[in-house]
Design an enzyme around this catalytic site. Structure first.
Site, PDB file in Angstrom:
ATOM      1  CE  LYS A 165     134.238  43.279  12.812  1.00 52.89           C
ATOM      2  NZ  LYS A 165     135.273  43.107  11.928  1.00 52.89           N
ATOM      3  CD  GLU A 221     149.921  48.322  19.621  1.00 53.90           C
ATOM      4  OE1 GLU A 221     150.700  48.816  19.174  1.00 53.90           O
ATOM      5  OE2 GLU A 221     150.102  48.154  20.987  1.00 53.90           O
ATOM      6  CB  CYS A 252     152.048  47.255  11.813  1.00 55.36           C
ATOM      7  SG  CYS A 252     152.506  46.186  12.996  1.00 55.36           S
ATOM      8  CD  GLU A 289     150.140  51.682   7.698  1.00 55.11           C
ATOM      9  OE1 GLU A 289     149.087  51.814   7.784  1.00 55.11           O
ATOM     10  OE2 GLU A 289     150.753  50.823   8.299  1.00 55.11           O
TER      11      GLU A 289
HETATM   12  P1  NAP Z   1     140.931  48.590   9.623  1.00 53.87           P
HETATM   13  O1  NAP Z   1     140.238  48.807   8.337  1.00 53.87           O
HETATM   14  O2  NAP Z   1     141.094  49.504  10.485  1.00 53.87           O
HETATM   15  O3  NAP Z   1     140.283  47.137  10.351  1.00 53.87           O
HETATM   16  C1  NAP Z   1     140.706  46.588  11.311  1.00 53.87           C
HETATM   17  C2  NAP Z   1     139.608  45.845  12.033  1.00 53.87           C
HETATM   18  O4  NAP Z   1     138.401  46.993  12.410  1.00 53.87           O
HETATM   19  C3  NAP Z   1     138.917  44.920  11.156  1.00 53.87           C
HETATM   20  O5  NAP Z   1     138.473  43.870  11.957  1.00 53.87           O
HETATM   21  C4  NAP Z   1     137.568  45.886  10.717  1.00 53.87           C
HETATM   22  O6  NAP Z   1     136.549  44.935  10.463  1.00 53.87           O
HETATM   23  C5  NAP Z   1     137.308  46.496  11.726  1.00 53.87           C
HETATM   24  N1  NAP Z   1     136.558  47.913  11.834  1.00 53.87           N
HETATM   25  C6  NAP Z   1     136.468  48.746  10.767  1.00 53.87           C
HETATM   26  N2  NAP Z   1     135.532  49.800  10.841  1.00 53.87           N
HETATM   27  C7  NAP Z   1     135.063  49.456  12.172  1.00 53.87           C
HETATM   28  C8  NAP Z   1     134.034  50.341  12.713  1.00 53.87           C
HETATM   29  N3  NAP Z   1     133.457  51.274  12.465  1.00 53.87           N
HETATM   30  N4  NAP Z   1     133.770  49.721  13.991  1.00 53.87           N
HETATM   31  C9  NAP Z   1     134.433  48.581  14.622  1.00 53.87           C
HETATM   32  N5  NAP Z   1     135.203  48.084  14.015  1.00 53.87           N
HETATM   33  C10 NAP Z   1     135.710  48.432  12.665  1.00 53.87           C
HETATM   34  O7  NAP Z   1     142.479  47.978   9.275  1.00 53.87           O
HETATM   35  P2  NAP Z   1     143.199  47.332   8.134  1.00 53.87           P
HETATM   36  O8  NAP Z   1     143.205  47.777   6.900  1.00 53.87           O
HETATM   37  O9  NAP Z   1     142.224  45.746   8.173  1.00 53.87           O
HETATM   38  O10 NAP Z   1     144.424  46.662   8.828  1.00 53.87           O
HETATM   39  C11 NAP Z   1     145.653  47.160   8.329  1.00 53.87           C
HETATM   40  C12 NAP Z   1     146.055  48.548   9.238  1.00 53.87           C
HETATM   41  O11 NAP Z   1     146.380  47.830  10.273  1.00 53.87           O
HETATM   42  C13 NAP Z   1     147.222  49.192   8.863  1.00 53.87           C
HETATM   43  O12 NAP Z   1     147.387  50.314   9.262  1.00 53.87           O
HETATM   44  C14 NAP Z   1     148.323  48.562   9.619  1.00 53.87           C
HETATM   45  O13 NAP Z   1     149.797  49.145   9.896  1.00 53.87           O
HETATM   46  C15 NAP Z   1     147.518  48.369  11.112  1.00 53.87           C
HETATM   47  N6  NAP Z   1     148.404  47.322  11.998  1.00 53.87           N
HETATM   48  C16 NAP Z   1     148.909  47.702  13.014  1.00 53.87           C
HETATM   49  C17 NAP Z   1     149.442  46.795  13.928  1.00 53.87           C
HETATM   50  C18 NAP Z   1     150.350  47.107  15.114  1.00 53.87           C
HETATM   51  O14 NAP Z   1     150.540  46.362  15.951  1.00 53.87           O
HETATM   52  N7  NAP Z   1     150.497  48.420  15.426  1.00 53.87           N
HETATM   53  C19 NAP Z   1     149.477  45.491  13.467  1.00 53.87           C
HETATM   54  C20 NAP Z   1     148.721  45.142  12.436  1.00 53.87           C
HETATM   55  C21 NAP Z   1     148.128  46.127  11.442  1.00 53.87           C
HETATM   56  P3  NAP Z   1     136.060  44.688   8.704  1.00 53.87           P
HETATM   57  O15 NAP Z   1     137.184  44.105   8.386  1.00 53.87           O
HETATM   58  O16 NAP Z   1     134.981  43.934   9.022  1.00 53.87           O
HETATM   59  O17 NAP Z   1     135.687  46.204   8.342  1.00 53.87           O
END
Ligand code: NAP
Length: 465
Positions: free
Chosen positions: A156, A231, A265, A365
Site C-alpha cells: 500500500k 519504522e 527520517c 519532527e
Molecule cells: P503517514 O502519514 O503515516 O503515511 C504513511 C503511510 O501510511 C501512507 O501510505 C499512508 O497512506 C498510510 N496511512 C495513513 N493512514 C492510514 C490508515 N489509517 N491506515 C492504513 N494506512 C494509513 O506518514 P508520511 O507523512 O507519509 O511519512 C512521513 C513520516 O514517515 C515521517 O514521520 C518520517 O520520519 C517517517 N519515516 C520513517 C522512516 C524510518 O525508516 N524510520 C523512513 C521514512 C519515513 P495515504 O498516503 O494514502 O494516507
C-alpha cells in the site's frame, strides 16, 4: 474516483492517476495474495532469488525512466532519484544473495536416532504500508526480505506516490514473479484502512511512516496475533565538538539537513555544537544553505527540489512560525522563495534556527529543510542534548578524538550512530531501525531484516527404533 498525482514542482500539472480501490477490491487482493503465497512458499529460495536478481537487472536497465517518474511524483532532484533507483536494485540483489545462506540448523537430541532441526518459514501474507519520501526504496527494503523468505505482499504506497510503486511491481512481474505474490493496493487510506487491517488473511504488517499512524496500527491490531513492524519518525542530532574539522562538519550537516528537502527520517534536524566552534560552524552552514539552488528536480542546476505537497510545505512553514513566536531566532531562510517561477511549487528555503531545548522546534519532527541549533557547554552536555528527544533513530558526532567518538557511540540512545559522517545514508546491508518512539524492535535491512518476515519451526524426526 481515481487518485490524482500532482507534480510538487508545479501543482497545476497532473503526473498521473491510479484507481482508488474499494474495500471489496482490497479483500479480493488478499484472496489473490493468499493463493500466491501458497505457490511462492513452495518455490526454492534459488528460484525466488532468480526473480529478485532479474528484477534488479531490469531496474538498472530502466534507471532513467524510474528516476524521472520519481522526480515528477515526489519532487526530489534527479541526482537524488538516481541514487534511490540504484539502491532499490541493490536491495533486491542483496536479499537474493540469501538464497545460498543456511535457512535452518540441526540441534542435538537426547532421544537417540532422532534428528531435530530448526527451520525458517515465511509468515504468509504481509501488508507493507509505505510513505512518499523514498517511495521506491522503502518498498524495496521490505519486498527484498519478504519475497526471498517466501511471503506474499500487499503493498500500500502513499497516496502521493503510487506511480513509482506500480513501476517497481511491474518490473518484478516482468522478472517472473508469479501472480498474487505482489498486489499493489492504491486508494484513500480512510476508505480502505479497515479492509486492510481486519482481513482474515493478514499475517503481518510492516509500516514506515508517522508516529501517529504507527500508534493507530498498534491499537487496530492489538487484539489479533498479527505481527507489526514500525519504522517511525526521527529528530536526529549531529554534535560538533571543539576539535572537529569544521569544513567537514558543515558540509556533512548541510547535506544531511537540506538534502531531499529534509524529508528523510534520518535527516539531521538538530545541531549541537560546543560554544568555541558555534559561530564558525553557523557561518559555514549559512553560506551552504544560501548557496542551495531551489527548482524543479528535473532541472540540472537544481540542488534542492520542492517538498511533497502544498499541505506539507505549509506545515513546515508553520513549525518555523511557531518557533519565531516562541522566541527562536531564524538565522537564514524560514519562508518560501521569492522567485516567481517557483510560485506553484511546494518550495521552502533551507532554514537554520537558533533554539532552546524547551522550544517546540527542538522536539517536534518537521520533515523539511529546517535545522534547529543549540549550544552545548561540553561533551557531557552534548550527549545529554542528543538524548533529549522522544525519538531515537540516528545521531552523529564530529570529533578527532577517538575516545570521545566511542563514548558517544556508547551513550547515544539511537539505533544508528555515525562519527564524522551524516546521520543519513545507511547501506542496504546495515541493520536499520530506531530506538524509543522511532520504531519497533524488529530491524530492517541487513541479515536482521529477514527476521520479521520469517517464523521458526522446530521439527524432531526419529529415524530408527
Ligand atoms: P503517514 O502519514 O503515516 O503515511 C504513511 C503511510 O501510511 C501512507 O501510505 C499512508 O497512506 C498510510 N496511512 C495513513 N493512514 C492510514 C490508515 N489509517 N491506515 C492504513 N494506512 C494509513 O506518514 P508520511 O507523512 O507519509 O511519512 C512521513 C513520516 O514517515 C515521517 O514521520 C518520517 O520520519 C517517517 N519515516 C520513517 C522512516 C524510518 O525508516 N524510520 C523512513 C521514512 C519515513 P495515504 O498516503 O494514502 O494516507
Amino acid at each position: 474516483m481515481n487518485l490524482v498525482v500532482r507534480d510538487p514542482a508545479d501543482v497545476r500539472s497532473v503526473v498521473g492517476e491510479v484507481p482508488a480501490m474499494t474495500p471489496g477490491e482490497v479483500a479480493a487482493a488478499y484472496q489473490r495474495a493468499r493463493s500466491g503465497s501458497g505457490t511462492w512458499r513452495r518455490a526454492s529460495p534459488l528460484d525466488r532469488a532468480a526473480v529478485l536478481a532479474a528484477a534488479a537487472a531490469l531496474i538498472r536497465s530502466r534507471a532513467q525512466d524510474g528516476a524521472v517518474t520519481l522526480v515528477r511524483e515526489n519532487g526530489k532532484t534527479l541526482a537524488e532519484a538516481s541514487v534511490e533507483v540504484t539502491k532499490t536494485a541493490d536491495f533486491l540483489d542483496y536479499y537474493a544473495s540469501f538464497a545460498r545462506q543456511p535457512w535452518g540448523e540441526i540441534l542435538a537430541d537426547a532421544r537417540g536416532a532422532t534428528q531435530t532441526t530448526v527451520r525458517t518459514e515465511p509468515v504468509g501474507v504481509v501488508l507493507a504500508i509505505t510513505p512518499w519520501n523514498d517511495p521506491l526504496l522503502t518498498p524495496a527494503r521490505k519486498l527484498g526480505p519478504a519475497l526471498i523468505a517466501g511471503n506474499a505482499v500487499l503493498l500500500k504506497p502513499a497516496g502521493q506516490t503510487p506511480l513509482i510503486a506500480s513501476w517497481l511491481a511491474d518490473l518484478l512481474q516482468t522478472a517472473g514473479l508469479p501472480d498474487g505474490v505482489l498486489e499493489v493496493v492504491t486508494g484513500r487510506s480512510e476508505e480502505i484502512s479497515t479492509a486492510l487491517l481486519t482481513d482474515p488473511e493478514l499475517d503481518a504488517v510492516t509500516f514506515t511512516g508517522s508516529n501517529e499512524i504507527g500508534r493507530h496500527l498498534r491499537r487496530a491490531l492489538c487484539d489479533r496475533n498479527v505481527r507489526l513492524q514500525t519504522e517511525l519518525g526521527g529528530k536526529n542530532a549531529s554534535v560538533v565538538l571543539a576539535d572537529a574539522d569544521l569544513e567537514l562538519a558543515a558540509a556533512t550537516v548541510a547535506a544531511a539537513a537540506f538534502g531531499q528537502g529534509g524529508q528523510r527520517c534520518t535527516a539531521t534536524s538538530r545541531l549541537i555544537a560546543e560554544a568555541s566552534v558555534i559561530d564558525g560552524l553557523l557561518e559555514r552552514l549559512r553560506h551552504r544553505a544560501e548557496a542551495c539552488v531551489l527548482g524543479p528536480g528535473l532541472d540540472p542546476g537544481t540542488t534542492l527540489g520542492p517538498l511533497s505537497t502544498p499541505g506539507h510545505r505549509d506545515g513546515v512553514l508553520g513549525h518555523v512560525e511557531r518557533a519565531r513566536s516562541e522566541g527562536a531566532e531564524v538565522i537564514t531562510g524560514g519562508g518560501r522563495p521569492a522567485d516567481e517561477k517557483l510560485r506553484y511549487g511546494c518550495y521552502v528555503e533551507p532554514t537554520i534556527v537558533a533554539t532552546k531545548p524547551r522550544q517546540s522546534l527542538w522536539r517536534d519532527e518537521v520533515f523539511g529543510p529546517v535545522l534547529s541549533v543549540a549550544t552545548a557547554s561540553g561533551f557531557d552536555d552534548a550527549v545529554r542534548l542528543t538524548n533529549d528527544s522522544g525519538y531515537g533513530l540516528s545521531a552523529a558526532v564530529f570529533t578527532a578524538d577517538l575516545r570521545r567518538a566511542h563514548e558517544f557511540i556508547d551513550r547515544a540512545e539511537t539505533g544508528q550512530v555515525a562519527v564524522n559522517l551524516p546521520t543519513s545514508g545507511w547501506d542496504v546491508h546495515h541493520p536499520f531501525g530506531g530506538f524509543r518512539e522511532s520504531g519497533s524492535p524488529f530491524k530492517e535491512q541487513g541479515a536482521p531484516g529477514l527476521r520479521f518476515y520469517t517464523r521458526i519451526k522446530t521439527a524432531a524426526v526419529r529415524y530408527a527404533w
